[in-house]
Scaffold this motif. Structure first.
Motif, short mmCIF file in Angstrom:
data_model
loop_
_atom_site.label_atom_id
_atom_site.label_comp_id
_atom_site.label_asym_id
_atom_site.label_seq_id
_atom_site.Cartn_x
_atom_site.Cartn_y
_atom_site.Cartn_z
N ASP A 1 0.84 -1.21 0.00
CA ASP A 1 0.00 0.00 0.00
C ASP A 1 0.87 1.25 0.00
O ASP A 1 0.64 2.20 -0.75
N HIS A 2 1.90 1.23 0.86
CA HIS A 2 2.78 2.40 0.98
C HIS A 2 3.50 2.68 -0.33
O HIS A 2 3.58 3.83 -0.77
N LEU A 3 4.04 1.64 -0.98
CA LEU A 3 4.81 1.84 -2.23
C LEU A 3 3.93 2.45 -3.32
O LEU A 3 4.36 3.35 -4.04
N VAL A 4 2.71 1.95 -3.45
CA VAL A 4 1.82 2.48 -4.49
C VAL A 4 1.46 3.93 -4.18
O VAL A 4 1.50 4.80 -5.06
N GLU A 5 1.16 4.21 -2.92
CA GLU A 5 0.81 5.59 -2.55
C GLU A 5 2.01 6.53 -2.75
O GLU A 5 1.85 7.67 -3.19
N LEU A 6 3.21 6.02 -2.45
CA LEU A 6 4.43 6.83 -2.61
C LEU A 6 4.63 7.19 -4.08
O LEU A 6 4.92 8.35 -4.42
N ALA A 7 4.49 6.21 -4.98
CA ALA A 7 4.68 6.46 -6.42
C ALA A 7 3.66 7.49 -6.91
O ALA A 7 4.00 8.40 -7.67
N LEU A 8 2.41 7.37 -6.46
CA LEU A 8 1.37 8.32 -6.89
C LEU A 8 1.66 9.72 -6.34
O LEU A 8 1.49 10.72 -7.03
N ARG A 9 2.11 9.77 -5.09
CA ARG A 9 2.45 11.05 -4.47
C ARG A 9 3.61 11.72 -5.19
O ARG A 9 3.70 12.94 -5.27
#
Ligand code: CA
Length: 245
Positions: free
Chosen positions: A220-228
């Motif tokens: 979850d964190h990695l996907v949110e980080l890439a989008l951010r």
């Protein structure tokens, strides 16, 4: 023989794109994990990655049931998916290509078999060591290996997204390279599409498992980080944690 309990996290996000052409598979019966990133326009990209996600687990299952080696099962699954996608794309106009990347991992007893076609990647994170297990089959990366580009130049090259090997390539005679490794307790295996890998650093990957021991939290964190960080692509990952039984 070392046996593991596998804990798996997965996440995909459409992001700002009009559709999501990434697919992933988490198959805990066969311990098979896959990320596929389709291309060839909205409908065709979804069709290609969907074919890969349907065909690869089925062929791996059939081959293993017939007592084939893991290597053979993976090669045959990729070859059958390739043929199906080439066939499905035959009515494409000249110059248009329908295809998909595929990065997969198959865990059997004490070995894990990783294979990749295209530019989706597999990383092994072991303690402080971060290792990219797959090779990017992009023209830019091929130019790095010949010394024509530096890795930094490749990141900004227009050829970064031009793939010379993927599922749906009419001529793929030599098949895929398979990278086997022997997992250790605590290892994290990350499979991800370029919408994620282009937006995280090696240091993010080194720190992640310490900050997010639960693989779903880390996915979850990695996907949110890439989008951010402004990934304008579909963003997908599967995280496999090798834990003590
Ligand atoms: Ca992508």
């Amino acid at each position: 023989m070392a046996e593991f309990v596998l804990q798996v996290g997965s996440r995909t996000a459409q992001g700002v794109r009009p559709s999501n052409q990434d697919r992933y598979v988490v198959d805990l019966v066969q311990n098979l994990f896959l990320v596929a990133d389709g291309m060839g326009g909205q409908e065709r990209g979804e069709q290609a990655s969907g074919l890969a996600a349907d065909i690869i687990p089925r062929v791996v299952q059939d081959c293993l049931a017939a007592r084939a080696d893991a290597n053979v099962a993976v090669q045959r699954a990729l070859a059958e998916a390739n043929d199906a996608i080439v066939h499905a794309g035959q009515d494409q106009p000249e110059g248009r290509r329908m295809g998909t990347t595929a990065v997969l991992a198959l865990q059997r007893a004490d070995r894990c078999y990783v294979a990749g076609l295209g530019d989706s990647r597999a990383y092994l994170i072991r303690g402080d060591e971060v290792k990219q297990l797959t090779v990017d089959h992009s023209v830019a990366w091929a130019l790095v290996t010949t010394g024509a580009l530096t890795p930094e130049e490749a990141r900004h090259s227009p050829y970064q997204h031009v793939l010379h090997k993927f599922l749906g390539c009419a001529g793929m005679p030599e098949g895929a390279e398979i990278y086997p490794f022997t997992p250790e307790v605590g290892d994290r295996l990350l499979l991800a599409s370029d919408g994620l890998t282009n937006f995280v650093t090696e240091d993010d990957l080194r720190q992640g498992p310490k900050l997010f021991p639960n693989p779903q939290d880390w996915a979850d964190h990695l996907v949110e980080l890439a989008l951010r960080r402004n990934s304008r692509d579909n963003v997908t990952c599967v995280v496999v944690a090798f834990e003590r039984p």
